[in-house]
Design a protein around this motif. Structure first.
Motif, PDB file in Angstrom:
ATOM      1  N   PHE A  69       0.830  -1.214   0.000  1.00  0.00           N
ATOM      2  CA  PHE A  69       0.000   0.000   0.000  1.00  0.00           C
ATOM      3  C   PHE A  69       0.868   1.269   0.000  1.00  0.00           C
ATOM      4  O   PHE A  69       0.550   2.225  -0.697  1.00  0.00           O
ATOM      5  N   THR A  70       1.953   1.268   0.770  1.00  0.00           N
ATOM      6  CA  THR A  70       2.789   2.475   0.791  1.00  0.00           C
ATOM      7  C   THR A  70       3.462   2.672  -0.578  1.00  0.00           C
ATOM      8  O   THR A  70       3.548   3.786  -1.080  1.00  0.00           O
ATOM      9  N   LEU A  71       3.894   1.561  -1.185  1.00  0.00           N
ATOM     10  CA  LEU A  71       4.487   1.680  -2.529  1.00  0.00           C
ATOM     11  C   LEU A  71       3.448   2.226  -3.520  1.00  0.00           C
ATOM     12  O   LEU A  71       3.749   3.122  -4.317  1.00  0.00           O
ATOM     13  N   SER A  72       2.226   1.704  -3.446  1.00  0.00           N
ATOM     14  CA  SER A  72       1.168   2.164  -4.367  1.00  0.00           C
ATOM     15  C   SER A  72       0.951   3.669  -4.220  1.00  0.00           C
ATOM     16  O   SER A  72       0.839   4.397  -5.218  1.00  0.00           O
ATOM     17  N   LEU A  73       0.927   4.122  -2.978  1.00  0.00           N
ATOM     18  CA  LEU A  73       0.705   5.543  -2.706  1.00  0.00           C
ATOM     19  C   LEU A  73       1.871   6.391  -3.236  1.00  0.00           C
ATOM     20  O   LEU A  73       1.664   7.450  -3.837  1.00  0.00           O
ATOM     21  N   ALA A  74       3.087   5.908  -3.044  1.00  0.00           N
ATOM     22  CA  ALA A  74       4.264   6.660  -3.513  1.00  0.00           C
ATOM     23  C   ALA A  74       4.251   6.761  -5.040  1.00  0.00           C
ATOM     24  O   ALA A  74       4.508   7.832  -5.609  1.00  0.00           O
ATOM     25  N   ILE A  75       3.928   5.660  -5.720  1.00  0.00           N
ATOM     26  CA  ILE A  75       3.896   5.697  -7.194  1.00  0.00           C
ATOM     27  C   ILE A  75       2.774   6.617  -7.673  1.00  0.00           C
ATOM     28  O   ILE A  75       2.918   7.354  -8.644  1.00  0.00           O
ATOM     29  N   LYS A  76       1.660   6.600  -6.951  1.00  0.00           N
ATOM     30  CA  LYS A  76       0.538   7.491  -7.299  1.00  0.00           C
ATOM     31  C   LYS A  76       0.992   8.953  -7.270  1.00  0.00           C
ATOM     32  O   LYS A  76       0.583   9.753  -8.086  1.00  0.00           O
ATOM     33  N   ILE A 113      11.579  -5.149   0.899  1.00  0.00           N
ATOM     34  CA  ILE A 113      12.394  -5.436   2.088  1.00  0.00           C
ATOM     35  C   ILE A 113      12.344  -4.178   2.961  1.00  0.00           C
ATOM     36  O   ILE A 113      11.949  -3.113   2.493  1.00  0.00           O
ATOM     37  N   ASN A 114      12.753  -4.294   4.215  1.00  0.00           N
ATOM     38  CA  ASN A 114      12.569  -3.172   5.133  1.00  0.00           C
ATOM     39  C   ASN A 114      13.258  -1.886   4.664  1.00  0.00           C
ATOM     40  O   ASN A 114      12.662  -0.815   4.703  1.00  0.00           O
ATOM     41  N   SER A 115      14.527  -2.000   4.212  1.00  0.00           N
ATOM     42  CA  SER A 115      15.238  -0.792   3.791  1.00  0.00           C
ATOM     43  C   SER A 115      14.481  -0.100   2.652  1.00  0.00           C
ATOM     44  O   SER A 115      14.342   1.132   2.644  1.00  0.00           O
ATOM     45  N   GLY A 116      13.978  -0.881   1.701  1.00  0.00           N
ATOM     46  CA  GLY A 116      13.250  -0.319   0.564  1.00  0.00           C
ATOM     47  C   GLY A 116      11.969   0.362   1.016  1.00  0.00           C
ATOM     48  O   GLY A 116      11.640   1.467   0.569  1.00  0.00           O
ATOM     49  N   ALA A 117      11.252  -0.284   1.931  1.00  0.00           N
ATOM     50  CA  ALA A 117      10.001   0.301   2.426  1.00  0.00           C
ATOM     51  C   ALA A 117      10.287   1.570   3.218  1.00  0.00           C
ATOM     52  O   ALA A 117       9.482   2.510   3.214  1.00  0.00           O
ATOM     53  N   LEU A 118      11.441   1.610   3.886  1.00  0.00           N
ATOM     54  CA  LEU A 118      11.795   2.820   4.642  1.00  0.00           C
ATOM     55  C   LEU A 118      12.063   3.991   3.689  1.00  0.00           C
ATOM     56  O   LEU A 118      11.698   5.134   3.982  1.00  0.00           O
ATOM     57  N   VAL A 119      12.670   3.711   2.539  1.00  0.00           N
ATOM     58  CA  VAL A 119      12.860   4.767   1.535  1.00  0.00           C
ATOM     59  C   VAL A 119      11.496   5.242   1.020  1.00  0.00           C
ATOM     60  O   VAL A 119      11.258   6.446   0.861  1.00  0.00           O
ATOM     61  N   ILE A 120      10.594   4.301   0.796  1.00  0.00           N
ATOM     62  CA  ILE A 120       9.240   4.674   0.342  1.00  0.00           C
ATOM     63  C   ILE A 120       8.550   5.541   1.405  1.00  0.00           C
ATOM     64  O   ILE A 120       7.908   6.547   1.093  1.00  0.00           O
ATOM     65  N   CYS A 121       8.728   5.183   2.684  1.00  0.00           N
ATOM     66  CA  CYS A 121       8.152   6.002   3.767  1.00  0.00           C
ATOM     67  C   CYS A 121       8.770   7.393   3.763  1.00  0.00           C
ATOM     68  O   CYS A 121       8.086   8.387   3.981  1.00  0.00           O
ATOM     69  N   ASP A 122      10.078   7.453   3.485  1.00  0.00           N
ATOM     70  CA  ASP A 122      10.750   8.757   3.417  1.00  0.00           C
ATOM     71  C   ASP A 122      10.105   9.615   2.325  1.00  0.00           C
ATOM     72  O   ASP A 122       9.806  10.797   2.531  1.00  0.00           O
ATOM     73  N   ILE A 123       9.873   9.005   1.157  1.00  0.00           N
ATOM     74  CA  ILE A 123       9.246   9.744   0.044  1.00  0.00           C
ATOM     75  C   ILE A 123       7.893  10.305   0.501  1.00  0.00           C
ATOM     76  O   ILE A 123       7.588  11.484   0.308  1.00  0.00           O
ATOM     77  N   LEU A 124       7.092   9.470   1.169  1.00  0.00           N
ATOM     78  CA  LEU A 124       5.749   9.903   1.569  1.00  0.00           C
ATOM     79  C   LEU A 124       5.800  10.970   2.663  1.00  0.00           C
ATOM     80  O   LEU A 124       5.051  11.945   2.635  1.00  0.00           O
ATOM     81  N   VAL A 125       6.711  10.791   3.626  1.00  0.00           N
ATOM     82  CA  VAL A 125       6.848  11.780   4.706  1.00  0.00           C
ATOM     83  C   VAL A 125       7.272  13.125   4.106  1.00  0.00           C
ATOM     84  O   VAL A 125       6.822  14.194   4.526  1.00  0.00           O
ATOM     85  N   ASN A 126       8.114  13.054   3.086  1.00  0.00           N
ATOM     86  CA  ASN A 126       8.647  14.257   2.456  1.00  0.00           C
ATOM     87  C   ASN A 126       7.592  15.045   1.680  1.00  0.00           C
ATOM     88  O   ASN A 126       7.564  16.271   1.729  1.00  0.00           O
ATOM     89  N   ILE A 127       6.679  14.328   1.002  1.00  0.00           N
ATOM     90  CA  ILE A 127       5.748  15.063   0.123  1.00  0.00           C
ATOM     91  C   ILE A 127       4.354  15.274   0.710  1.00  0.00           C
ATOM     92  O   ILE A 127       3.611  16.098   0.210  1.00  0.00           O
ATOM     93  N   LEU A 128       4.024  14.528   1.781  1.00  0.00           N
ATOM     94  CA  LEU A 128       2.652  14.645   2.303  1.00  0.00           C
ATOM     95  C   LEU A 128       2.631  15.354   3.650  1.00  0.00           C
ATOM     96  O   LEU A 128       3.515  15.140   4.481  1.00  0.00           O
TER      97      LEU A 128
END
Ligand code: GLN
Length: 305
Positions: A69-76, A113-128
């Protein structure tokens, strides 16, 4: 016509005879309290028919399934720019590996994997402005269920013992692949993992990945077909960490697991399925869940291969 109801009945019976040898996840203290005997399964078909058994209506901690779900949101939000910060290769290593991240110079192998999901979380924290609310809104919309929520106790429990994840973000920050504040990313990541859903809701949430990005109730296009194609490819190759090959071999569906003992998987154009059994094998995937899904694709003859 496949008789899903009958096949689920067979799976429920077969699984009741099986012994499991693994353990419930205990490195997150709240998860260690879950009854290891819980077992439920739910299938949501493209024609909206759905079937389930056992504890399929009970909420559990979806953990890493939330990475889809977090990846889907980041790509969106930022489209293919995501791939400038995270790769799309299977890891062949445990989901929380520090060693691999060092070898890969701080660019995670994949977003599951966790590191990848953490980067995705960083993207979302940064833009939202409010990433937690956006994630909840997203999951509530695709399930058409406003009661879905985070479990604060689970998130806090993981924060207290989440040293490896904290190490992963700090390491990536040192190598320039993390932009936002480390504490904010960790907080958002643990909250995402603490999302609670039942097999019924999870199967419904995943049906859009079987239906080219369209959700069943409103018919709204949530993700474009090409995004769905890529997310499914990643689930197929990376959804089960260093057991992704085994899952493809045994089950043959794109899917994603979590250490809460849940697995969600899809068959394009046909169905989404969610299964929950908290006892994990040594790779951190639900032992009984994998067996049940192997029986599902064998008995229905419906895998992607
Ligand atoms: N929250 C868990 C962690 O970060 C998720 C891992 C998983 O489900 N595989 O360790």
């Amino acid at each position: 016509m496949v008789d899903f109801e009958k096949i689920l009945g067979t799976i429920q019976e077969e699984m009741s005879y099986r012994d499991v040898s693994g353990k419930v996840a205990s490195y997150i203290p709240e998860l260690a309290k879950v009854d290891p005997k819980k077992f439920g399964m739910h299938i949501y078909c493209s024609d909206k028919n759905n079937y389930g058994f056992g504890d399929h209506e009970e909420n559990f901690s979806i953990q890493s399934i939330s990475k889809v779900f977090t990846l889907s949101l980041a790509i969106k939000h930022i489209g293919s720019k995501v791939w400038e910060r995270v790769n799309v290769e299977p890891s062949g290593n445990p989901f929380n590996s520090l060693m691999q991240l060092e070898q890969d110079k701080g660019v995670p192998r994949n977003p599951f994997i966790n590191s990848g999901a953490l980067v995705i979380c960083d993207i979302l924290v940064n833009i939202l402005d409010n990433p937690k609310k956006e994630l909840l809104d997203f999951v509530r919309k695709i399930t058409d269920n406003n009661s879905i929520d985070f479990n604060e106790k689970v998130a806090t429990s993981e924060l207290k013992s989440g040293y490896r994840n904290i190490a992963l973000v700090n390491y990536m920050k040192a190598l320039g692949n993390i932009k936002s504040d480390v504490d904010e990313i960790i907080d958002f990541y643990f909250y995402s993992c603490s999302l609670e859903m039942s097999c019924r809701n999870l199967a419904k949430a995943f049906i859009m990945y079987a239906n080219k990005g369209v959700i069943p109730n409103s018919g709204e296009q949530i993700l474009n077909p090409s995004t769905v194609k890529r997310i499914n490819a990643l689930m197929q190759t990376c959804g089960f960490y260093d057991e992704s090959g085994e899952f493809s071999f045994e089950v043959g569906l794109p899917g994603k697991s979590g250490v809460g003992g849940g697995i969600a998987a899809i068959h394009p154009q046909q169905y989404a399925v969610a299964v929950w059994s908290p006892v994990l094998n040594e790779k951190g995937n639900s032992e009984l869940g994998m067996k049940a899904l192997e029986r599902l694709t064998t008995l229905t003859g419906l895998s992607v291969f």
